[in-house]
Write a protein that holds these residues in place. Structure first.
Motif, PDB file in Angstrom:
ATOM      1  N   VAL A  62       0.842  -1.198   0.000  1.00  0.00           N
ATOM      2  CA  VAL A  62       0.000   0.000   0.000  1.00  0.00           C
ATOM      3  C   VAL A  62       0.873   1.243   0.000  1.00  0.00           C
ATOM      4  CG1 VAL A  62      -1.818   1.266   1.201  1.00  0.00           C
ATOM      5  CG2 VAL A  62      -1.817  -1.238   1.235  1.00  0.00           C
ATOM      6  N   SER A  63       0.503   2.197  -0.852  1.00  0.00           N
ATOM      7  CA  SER A  63       1.144   3.501  -0.887  1.00  0.00           C
ATOM      8  C   SER A  63       0.147   4.556  -0.427  1.00  0.00           C
ATOM      9  CB  SER A  63       1.612   3.830  -2.313  1.00  0.00           C
ATOM     10  OG  SER A  63       2.032   5.184  -2.403  1.00  0.00           O
ATOM     11  N   PRO A  79      -6.071   3.942   2.943  1.00  0.00           N
ATOM     12  CA  PRO A  79      -4.855   3.155   3.164  1.00  0.00           C
ATOM     13  C   PRO A  79      -5.029   1.991   4.122  1.00  0.00           C
ATOM     14  CG  PRO A  79      -4.703   5.310   4.227  1.00  0.00           C
ATOM     15  CD  PRO A  79      -5.914   5.351   3.358  1.00  0.00           C
ATOM     16  N   ALA A  80      -6.018   2.069   5.017  1.00  0.00           N
ATOM     17  CA  ALA A  80      -6.231   0.991   5.978  1.00  0.00           C
ATOM     18  C   ALA A  80      -7.372   0.061   5.596  1.00  0.00           C
ATOM     19  CB  ALA A  80      -6.499   1.573   7.364  1.00  0.00           C
ATOM     20  N   SER A  81      -8.220   0.447   4.628  1.00  0.00           N
ATOM     21  CA  SER A  81      -9.432  -0.310   4.302  1.00  0.00           C
ATOM     22  C   SER A  81      -9.280  -0.971   2.941  1.00  0.00           C
ATOM     23  CB  SER A  81     -10.652   0.612   4.316  1.00  0.00           C
ATOM     24  OG  SER A  81     -10.829   1.188   5.603  1.00  0.00           O
ATOM     25  N   LEU A  82      -9.049  -2.290   2.943  1.00  0.00           N
ATOM     26  CA  LEU A  82      -8.809  -3.071   1.733  1.00  0.00           C
ATOM     27  C   LEU A  82      -9.886  -4.142   1.608  1.00  0.00           C
ATOM     28  CD1 LEU A  82      -4.983  -3.752   2.307  1.00  0.00           C
ATOM     29  CD2 LEU A  82      -6.056  -1.669   1.426  1.00  0.00           C
ATOM     30  N   PHE A  83     -10.274  -4.470   0.356  1.00  0.00           N
ATOM     31  CA  PHE A  83     -11.357  -5.412   0.130  1.00  0.00           C
ATOM     32  C   PHE A  83     -11.018  -6.331  -1.033  1.00  0.00           C
ATOM     33  CE2 PHE A  83     -12.976  -1.566   1.992  1.00  0.00           C
ATOM     34  CZ  PHE A  83     -13.828  -2.015   2.991  1.00  0.00           C
ATOM     35  N   THR A 124       5.985   5.839  -2.760  1.00  0.00           N
ATOM     36  CA  THR A 124       6.610   4.856  -1.876  1.00  0.00           C
ATOM     37  C   THR A 124       5.547   3.859  -1.425  1.00  0.00           C
ATOM     38  OG1 THR A 124       6.215   6.228   0.094  1.00  0.00           O
ATOM     39  CG2 THR A 124       8.339   6.497  -1.046  1.00  0.00           C
ATOM     40  N   PHE A 125       5.994   2.642  -1.108  1.00  0.00           N
ATOM     41  CA  PHE A 125       5.069   1.590  -0.680  1.00  0.00           C
ATOM     42  C   PHE A 125       5.511   1.038   0.666  1.00  0.00           C
ATOM     43  CE2 PHE A 125       4.206   1.798  -5.158  1.00  0.00           C
ATOM     44  CZ  PHE A 125       2.858   1.472  -5.267  1.00  0.00           C
TER      45      PHE A 125
END
Length: 452
Positions: A347-348, A372-376, A354-355
């Motif tokens: 995640v960038s 950045p904190a919420s991925l699905f 940058t990652f």
């Protein structure tokens, strides 16, 4: 209560002799209601206002006025990890619709491209539905006369992507499966077929439309991919990233992601299954709305070392397989190591400059982010979510009908759809006639069957 209604009717009757303009009439009636409410007991106030509202709406319609429709958006209930309620089937007498694509210009205003569920006719029509209540109800809209011959195994229909930039301007395109490109400038009442190379992807916002096209055939996958840009509603397309600047061989697919404010990302994916070395994806990034581009390395790393290397530098090749972005500058990349190791995400938070470190992730068919904190990830019949940047994952919704794709010739078209219109509003459609909606950033999801 009867006395209250009688007095309201008499008040309305006083103004009915020579009807004024609807807005003026409404103001005068509301003033009379407020005056009389102060004379009533508090216990009747709410009931009186409700009766008055109904009388005002009815009387304005009687004198020739109009009122805008009232839409109620129902927010799904539930907490983190709670699976939403069972799917309500389409109403009797309606036709269920398999979802091909979705597009939204706000959390409540959207369009859907689909076909009749499980269509086995020789000719399956393209259907366009629209909603202005966040997907609670859908209404069929005009669509071009498009169909496919499923007996010959053709893609169905000739278009599989839809995008609207505003209430007036929208686009239909093949997204790699067809070769027709349409535009509307009257909200979808009419669609104009335009000459175009095969359009693989399109996103429209901030006054411009950006599309990815392929110029040639003769090699596996898309060939000679380029990026074009035009003002919204215009047919004057200009090349902003030429085919000479992108990979010309061994390309399997492309993915375009765009956010309001100028960030645009194009991933050109190679074919890791080919066995050849160095099948990294090519990542192109623009921070000025597509006017100029820079070629960035595959952020998944591996072999030649780089950010996000899960198995250690120089030990394996990790290839990007999906990208997702959010308006706050988040760019997330789903990575697949060659050799069977578990997928992971990087995640960038600064639009791809940058990652962060690699975090394990399920192997999903669709990927999106709300921040950045919420991925699905859409994984089989489940929607998996992480609310800590990928460190932990849990199931937030399960679609028992996922994967009911209809005829085999249609199965390749009904891939899972997953995306967010804002940090709180998102959709998931997993290869059937159901659209799942979240209004709380992905913590809870509610299903709605789609029919025409």
């Amino acid at each position: 209560m009867a006395d209250s209604e009688d007095r309201l009717r008499r008040a309305l009757h006083e103004y009915a002799g020579d009807p004024p303009a609807p807005v003026e009439l409404t103001d005068r009636i509301e003033a009379r209601i407020r005056h009389r409410q102060r004379q009533r007991r508090a216990g009747w106030g709410i009931v009186t206002v409700a009766v008055a509202a109904l009388l005002v709406i009815g009387f304005v319609a009687l004198v020739g006025g109009s009122t805008p429709p009232v839409h109620v958006v129902v927010s799904p209930a539930g907490g983190v990890g709670q699976v939403a309620s069972p799917i309500v089937p389409p109403a009797p007498g309606t036709t269920a619709v398999d979802v091909l694509d979705l597009t939204w210009i706000s959390p409540i205003d959207g369009w859907l491209l689909g076909t009749p569920q499980g269509c086995t006719q020789p000719d399956c029509p393209a259907l366009i539905l629209t909603t202005n209540d966040g997907g609670q109800t859908w209404h069929e809209a005009p669509a071009p006369a498009l169909s496919c011959d499923q007996t010959a195994g053709a893609a169905c229909p000739d278009v599989s992507g839809i995008r609207f930039a505003s209430t007036h301007v929208g686009y239909l395109f093949g997204r790699g499966s067809g070769n027709q490109f349409f535009m509307t400038t009257d909200g979808g009442l009419t669609w104009v077929l335009e000459g175009s190379p095969d359009v693989l992807g399109l996103e429209a916002m901030d006054g411009t439309a950006i599309r990815v096209t392929q110029l040639g055939t003769g090699c596996p996958g898309p060939c000679h991919v380029q990026v074009e840009q035009a003002p919204i509603g215009s047919s004057d397309w200009k090349v902003v990233l030429g085919a000479a600047q992108t990979p010309s061989t061994d390309v399997t697919r492309v993915q375009l992601a765009r956010q309001s404010g100028g960030d645009v990302y194009l991933a050109v994916y190679a074919n890791p299954a080919s066995g050849a070395p160095n099948q990294h994806a090519a990542l192109y990034v623009s921070h000025d709305g597509g006017a100029s581009w820079q070629d960035d390395p595959d952020p998944c790393g591996g072999t030649a070392a780089g950010p996000g290397t899960a198995a250690g530098p120089g030990t394996t090749e990790n290839d990007a397989v999906s990208i997702a972005s959010a308006p706050d500058g988040t760019l997330a990349v789903l990575c697949a190591p060659r050799g069977g190791s578990a997928d992971f995400v990087v995640v960038s938070a600064d639009a791809g400059q940058t990652f962060g470190p690699a975090e394990p992730a399920p192997a999903g068919a669709a990927f999106t982010v709300a921040g950045p904190a919420s991925l699905f990830l859409s994984v089989g019949k489940d929607l998996e979510a992480s609310f800590d940047g990928g460190a932990h994952w849990s199931t937030v919704a399960t679609d028992p009908a996922a994967g009911s794709l209809g005829p085999a010739s249609q199965a390749g078209q009904l891939t899972p759809l997953l995306g967010f219109e804002s940090a709180s509003a998102g959709r998931w459609a997993d290869g059937d006639q159901t659209v799942w909606t979240t209004t709380d950033g992905g913590h809870s999801w509610a299903p709605q069957a789609v029919s025409s």
